[in-house]
Design a protein around this motif. Structure first.
Motif, mmCIF file in Angstrom:
data_model
loop_
_atom_site.group_PDB
_atom_site.id
_atom_site.type_symbol
_atom_site.label_atom_id
_atom_site.label_comp_id
_atom_site.label_asym_id
_atom_site.label_seq_id
_atom_site.Cartn_x
_atom_site.Cartn_y
_atom_site.Cartn_z
ATOM 1 N N ALA A 25 0.836 -1.206 0.000
ATOM 2 C CA ALA A 25 0.000 0.000 0.000
ATOM 3 C C ALA A 25 0.867 1.251 0.000
ATOM 4 N N LEU A 26 1.966 1.209 0.746
ATOM 5 C CA LEU A 26 2.852 2.371 0.805
ATOM 6 C C LEU A 26 3.494 2.633 -0.564
ATOM 7 N N LYS A 27 3.902 1.564 -1.228
ATOM 8 C CA LYS A 27 4.543 1.717 -2.541
ATOM 9 C C LYS A 27 3.555 2.182 -3.612
ATOM 10 N N GLN A 28 2.280 1.959 -3.366
ATOM 11 C CA GLN A 28 1.273 2.490 -4.292
ATOM 12 C C GLN A 28 0.920 3.929 -3.944
ATOM 13 N N ALA A 29 0.921 4.230 -2.647
ATOM 14 C CA ALA A 29 0.476 5.552 -2.206
ATOM 15 C C ALA A 29 1.476 6.644 -2.578
ATOM 16 N N VAL A 30 2.775 6.355 -2.462
ATOM 17 C CA VAL A 30 3.772 7.412 -2.707
ATOM 18 C C VAL A 30 3.710 7.913 -4.152
ATOM 19 N N PRO A 31 3.768 7.053 -5.170
ATOM 20 C CA PRO A 31 3.726 7.583 -6.542
ATOM 21 C C PRO A 31 2.413 8.284 -6.882
ATOM 22 N N ALA A 32 1.348 7.945 -6.144
ATOM 23 C CA ALA A 32 0.048 8.565 -6.423
ATOM 24 C C ALA A 32 -0.169 9.849 -5.645
ATOM 25 N N CYS A 33 0.781 10.192 -4.775
ATOM 26 C CA CYS A 33 0.559 11.292 -3.826
ATOM 27 C C CYS A 33 0.536 12.656 -4.515
ATOM 28 N N THR A 34 -0.458 13.443 -4.145
ATOM 29 C CA THR A 34 -0.540 14.832 -4.612
ATOM 30 C C THR A 34 -0.747 15.770 -3.412
ATOM 31 N N ALA A 35 -0.252 15.346 -2.262
ATOM 32 C CA ALA A 35 -0.544 16.078 -1.027
ATOM 33 C C ALA A 35 0.144 17.438 -0.950
ATOM 34 N N CYS A 36 1.255 17.608 -1.656
ATOM 35 C CA CYS A 36 1.864 18.941 -1.685
ATOM 36 C C CYS A 36 2.175 19.311 -3.131
ATOM 37 N N GLY A 37 2.557 20.571 -3.326
ATOM 38 C CA GLY A 37 2.731 21.085 -4.683
ATOM 39 C C GLY A 37 3.851 20.448 -5.473
ATOM 40 N N LEU A 38 4.732 19.724 -4.818
ATOM 41 C CA LEU A 38 5.871 19.141 -5.539
ATOM 42 C C LEU A 38 5.446 18.082 -6.555
ATOM 43 N N HIS A 39 4.234 17.575 -6.418
ATOM 44 C CA HIS A 39 3.799 16.565 -7.397
ATOM 45 C C HIS A 39 3.679 17.170 -8.785
ATOM 46 N N LYS A 40 3.502 18.490 -8.846
ATOM 47 C CA LYS A 40 3.287 19.130 -10.150
ATOM 48 C C LYS A 40 4.561 19.201 -10.974
ATOM 49 N N VAL A 97 21.231 -2.433 4.285
ATOM 50 C CA VAL A 97 21.178 -0.969 4.247
ATOM 51 C C VAL A 97 19.941 -0.544 3.456
ATOM 52 N N TYR A 98 19.214 0.410 3.993
ATOM 53 C CA TYR A 98 18.087 1.004 3.251
ATOM 54 C C TYR A 98 18.340 2.507 3.156
ATOM 55 N N ILE A 99 18.091 3.070 1.967
ATOM 56 C CA ILE A 99 18.383 4.476 1.709
ATOM 57 C C ILE A 99 17.107 5.189 1.273
ATOM 58 N N ALA A 100 16.822 6.303 1.908
ATOM 59 C CA ALA A 100 15.625 7.070 1.543
ATOM 60 C C ALA A 100 15.897 8.552 1.783
ATOM 61 N N ASN A 101 14.947 9.360 1.355
ATOM 62 C CA ASN A 101 15.013 10.798 1.607
ATOM 63 C C ASN A 101 13.833 11.219 2.467
ATOM 64 N N VAL A 102 13.964 12.386 3.083
ATOM 65 C CA VAL A 102 12.831 12.934 3.843
ATOM 66 C C VAL A 102 11.674 13.205 2.886
ATOM 67 N N LEU A 103 11.969 13.835 1.748
ATOM 68 C CA LEU A 103 10.940 14.116 0.746
ATOM 69 C C LEU A 103 11.034 13.137 -0.411
ATOM 70 N N LYS A 104 9.902 12.773 -0.923
ATOM 71 C CA LYS A 104 9.863 11.809 -2.033
ATOM 72 C C LYS A 104 9.834 12.472 -3.406
ATOM 73 N N CYS A 105 9.644 13.780 -3.457
ATOM 74 C CA CYS A 105 9.622 14.479 -4.748
ATOM 75 C C CYS A 105 10.677 15.585 -4.742
ATOM 76 N N ARG A 106 11.192 15.877 -5.917
ATOM 77 C CA ARG A 106 12.261 16.864 -6.051
ATOM 78 C C ARG A 106 11.717 18.293 -5.947
#
Ligand code: SF4
Length: 203
Positions: A25-40, A97-106
């Motif tokens: 569910a998490l892997k589906q939710a992140v690419p679909a996320c439009t919660a902040c303006g960075l998705h644009k 080792v797992y690598i991630a960022n605080v934000l998922k969009c650039r």
């Protein structure tokens, strides 16, 4: 701080909830996320990569241009340096080792993330931490350290101590992209990794 409430994608009811303990569910939710303006402005989200049961978790700031293009965190020259840093303490990307960022969009133009963007995105990171259950988190770079520790202190003043984030021990070091521009600080980064290894051995 406790685990964030279930993440709701208000504009996408079909991806309404990410249940605790649910990678799919998490892997589906992140690419679909439009919660902040960075998705644009994103090309794609950068979810995170590695061993989903890793003891080590590395957290950076946000995707840069190459990460946005490729969909993986810590790529390019900074990624190569990170791989060398990991090898120096006997670790390999993807193995424990797992690598991630605080934000998922650039953020466009690699600007600093806005507080509202961080607030909207960190529930994803918290879910990742909860699912992985790392023994030690390394916050890489000023932004990640300040965000995760809710502090405005400098990296240099935060190094060399063990903090906690979401109940997980956390230490701070420089971001590899910063080290590429500030080679003398590589020695400090090496000291941080030795400290991290010693900390992990004591956990
Ligand atoms: Fe959603 Fe995070 Fe991307 Fe904002 S940065 S759109 S909160 S995934």
């Amino acid at each position: 701080m406790g685990l964030a409430p279930l993440w709701r994608l208000r504009s996408r009811p079909s991806a309404a909830k990410v249940a605790a303990g649910d990678w799919i569910a998490l892997k589906q939710a992140v690419p679909a996320c439009t919660a902040c303006g960075l998705h644009k402005t994103r090309t794609q989200t950068v979810f995170g990569v590695g061993d989903e049961k890793a003891q080590w978790m590395l957290i950076g700031e946000a995707p840069g241009a190459e990460e946005d293009r490729l969909g993986d965190p810590f790529v390019g020259q900074a990624g190569k340096l990170l791989d060398n840093m990991l090898a120096a303490i006997g670790l390999k990307r993807g193995e424990n080792v797992y690598i991630a960022n605080v934000l998922k969009c650039r953020p466009p133009g690699n600007r600093n993330p806005e507080p509202e963007e961080v607030a909207k995105c960190t529930p994803f990171l918290k879910q990742q931490i909860s699912l992985i259950g790392p023994k030690l988190i390394i916050a890489m770079g000023r932004f990640a350290a300040q965000t995760l520790l809710a502090s405005d202190a400098s990296i240099s003043s935060m190094r060399g101590r063990v903090y906690k984030y979401e109940g997980v021990p956390l230490i701070v070091t420089y971001h590899p992209a910063y080290l590429l521009r500030n080679l003398p600080d590589k020695a400090k980064s090496w000291a941080d990794l030795v400290f991290a290894k010693r900390t992990m051995a004591s956990l």
